[in-house]
Each structure stands twice: as C-alpha cells, then as structure tokens.
Design an enzyme around this catalytic site. Structure first.
Site, PDB file in Angstrom:
ATOM      1  N   HIS A 121      45.188   8.574  46.906  1.00 44.88           N
ATOM      2  CA  HIS A 121      45.138   9.988  47.297  1.00 44.88           C
ATOM      3  C   HIS A 121      44.165  10.197  48.455  1.00 44.88           C
ATOM      4  O   HIS A 121      44.492  10.885  49.437  1.00 44.88           O
ATOM      5  CB  HIS A 121      44.724  10.831  46.085  1.00 44.88           C
ATOM      6  CG  HIS A 121      44.598  12.296  46.372  1.00 44.88           C
ATOM      7  ND1 HIS A 121      45.670  13.169  46.284  1.00 44.88           N
ATOM      8  CD2 HIS A 121      43.540  13.041  46.751  1.00 44.88           C
ATOM      9  CE1 HIS A 121      45.265  14.385  46.596  1.00 44.88           C
ATOM     10  NE2 HIS A 121      43.968  14.333  46.877  1.00 44.88           N
ATOM     11  N   GLU A 122      42.971   9.612  48.366  1.00 43.51           N
ATOM     12  CA  GLU A 122      41.984   9.776  49.430  1.00 43.51           C
ATOM     13  C   GLU A 122      42.430   9.085  50.720  1.00 43.51           C
ATOM     14  O   GLU A 122      42.238   9.617  51.820  1.00 43.51           O
ATOM     15  CB  GLU A 122      40.627   9.224  48.977  1.00 43.51           C
ATOM     16  CG  GLU A 122      40.047   9.928  47.760  1.00 43.51           C
ATOM     17  CD  GLU A 122      39.902  11.427  47.944  1.00 43.51           C
ATOM     18  OE1 GLU A 122      39.685  11.874  49.084  1.00 43.51           O
ATOM     19  OE2 GLU A 122      39.998  12.163  46.941  1.00 43.51           O
ATOM     20  N   GLU A 198      47.031  18.945  49.692  1.00 41.44           N
ATOM     21  CA  GLU A 198      46.793  18.220  48.443  1.00 41.44           C
ATOM     22  C   GLU A 198      48.109  17.726  47.849  1.00 41.44           C
ATOM     23  O   GLU A 198      48.199  16.588  47.369  1.00 41.44           O
ATOM     24  CB  GLU A 198      46.058  19.119  47.444  1.00 41.44           C
ATOM     25  CG  GLU A 198      44.614  19.417  47.801  1.00 41.44           C
ATOM     26  CD  GLU A 198      43.747  18.180  47.815  1.00 41.44           C
ATOM     27  OE1 GLU A 198      43.997  17.263  47.001  1.00 41.44           O
ATOM     28  OE2 GLU A 198      42.809  18.125  48.645  1.00 41.44           O
TER      29      GLU A 198
END
Length: 298
Positions: A121-122, A198
């Site tokens: 995700h990062e 996101e």
C-alpha cells in the site's frame, strides 16, 4: 485538483482581481515543480525515526525490494523504524528518493502476510505519485486559507468606513460567503481526493502482492487496535461521519472492495497467521502511547 485550483483562484481574484487568480495558478505550479528535497528527511527526524538496515531485517528488505521492482520504482524505498506502540506506517519522498516508516506496534503485531499488504500500500502511494499530489493539494488549501483570511480582514477594516458620511462600501454578499467558506470547500475537496487515492493504493497493493486479503486483514487489525474507549461510548468518535469528513475511506468499505477483488481474482480469502521474524533492532518500544482526546498518541 482542478476544483481546488478553481476555489483558490476565485478566492484570490476577489481580493487581487486577475492577479489573485494567476497567483494561485503559478503558486501551484511552483509547488509542483520545486518540492523541497529535505522535507521528508525533516519529517522522519521529527518522528525520531532511525533507519532499518538490510542486515537487521533481511526478510523485510526482501519484501520491499520485490514490491518496488514490481511497481517499477527507480529506487527501493529506505525503511525506517519509529519507536511507537501505535500501529501505523507512512511513506515520504518521491519516486526517486523515498522512505517508508514503520512503527514498532506495526512490526510486532502484524503477520508477514499483513505486513506485505501494508508495504504494498505504501509503495503504491509512492508509485502513483500520491505524495506529490497530496502535497500540492495541501499547498493549494493553505493558499486558499491565506486568501480567505486576508479578505476577511480587509472586510472588517472597511466596516468602520460605513460610519463615515458620504462613504459607501460595495460588498457582494456572495463574495463574503465565498471568502468565509472557501477554506472549508477546499478542505472537503482535499479530503475527497485523499479518499480516492487511498482506494487506488489499495487496488495497486492487491495487484503488487497478488494477495488482497493480506491487506484487508491488516486493515481490520489496525482498526481494532486503534479504536479508543471513547469510540465504544460514543460511536463515530475519532472516525467522523458522514464519510466526506474523513481523510481515509471507512475501513469496512476498503475491506469490502478488497474482498470483491479477491473473489474476482480467485485469491485466498482467509489469511494464514504466519508471523515474521523480527530480530529487528535489538529492542522494542517500551514507552506506552499517551492518551489524548480522540485516541492514543505517541
């Protein structure tokens, strides 16, 4: 981004005319092209972060290197350790020079599969250019706040002139409303942009790892751990409702999307609880997080 620029430019034009609009436009261009190189290092220093070297956590670095290669990043993000019991992770920098900070709480409580989902995700944020986009959005919002504040001060200063004989002030009520509410409109637009990024990072992470439910399991565990006792007594505390007041989408919505993606890809729906060996830095965080209104902080 176009809406943010429109709000900022219109607010600036109410004060400076056409110059205000071009100030907003050129200011955004300057922020986009000349981001401070040392800003992310300063952020890590403020958090008292220290680097995690490959020989300290070879498996962790192996995961980051593999995910960075799949994301086609020109350089592997540098890993940093935060001495905090709060479960959290964040990325700083850009595609060429970036870092990922991981808290002690995250490293000690997540499994290997969940940790891979969080790292994906990062790294997705870095690969998608989200750090630059959200930095630009923050700059435009701050510029809008500046325009709004200056405009309201000028209006307040001009009100005593109404008492002067033969002097009139031509103030458009719509212009006053825009000056007052433009920072709030910019903030809501910025929050909406953040939620979209996101969701995009979740999708790319699922694609990079090939394991959507690893991230879904991590999100569920982080949600449970960060929920304060006030959220039990007062539902919604620290997790604003309606959803357009949030910087992140609701965890339930993110997990639902990841589950649908996993079913579409015929991926495994239930993660195995396999731990990751973390002979990390010789010591772990022993200072408990401090309570603040709305949750725990370290």
């Amino acid at each position: 981004m176009a809406l943010l620029l429109a709000i900022s430019g219109l607010t600036g034009s109410l004060i400076l005319g056409e110059l205000g609009f071009w100030t907003a436009l050129f200011g955004a261009g300057f922020a986009l092209l000349f981001e401070p190189v040392a800003a992310w290092r300063l952020t890590l220093r403020l958090y008292r972060a220290r680097p995690i070297y490959p020989d300290q956590a070879p498996l962790l670095w192996q995961m980051v290197y593999g995910l960075a290669q799949r994301a086609e990043l020109p350089a592997t993000p540098v890993l940093y350790y935060l001495p905090s019991a709060v479960i959290n992770a964040f990325a700083v920098g850009n595609r060429k020079h970036s870092a990922i900070a991981l808290t002690d709480g995250l490293l000690s409580q997540l499994t290997q599969r969940e940790l891979a989902g969080v790292l994906g995700h990062e790294i997705s944020h870095i690969a998608n250019g989200d750090l630059k986009v959200m930095g630009l959005a923050d700059y435009i919002s701050r510029l809008t706040n500046l325009f709004s504040g200056v405009g309201q001060i000028l209006i307040m200063l001009s009100l005593p002139l109404l008492l002067t004989e033969g002097y009139s002030v031509n103030i458009n009520p719509l212009a006053i409303l825009l000056l007052v509410f433009s920072p709030h409109l910019a903030l809501l637009t910025q929050l909406g942009l953040s939620r979209v990024r996101e969701f995009d990072a979740d999708l790319k992470s699922a694609s990079l790892t090939g394991d959507p439910m690893g991230l879904a399991s991590a999100l569920a565990k982080i949600e449970r751990a960060q929920r304060s006792w006030l959220s039990v007594l007062l539902p919604g505390w620290g997790n604003p409702e309606p959803s357009w007041l949030r910087s992140h989408p609701a965890t339930e919505a993110r997990i639902e999307r990841l589950t649908r993606y996993a079913r579409a890809q015929h991926a495994e729906l239930w993660p195995h609880e396999t731990g990751i060996p973390l002979e990390l830095l010789g010591r772990h965080c022993t200072t408990p997080p401090r309570w603040r209104i709305g949750g725990l902080w370290h």
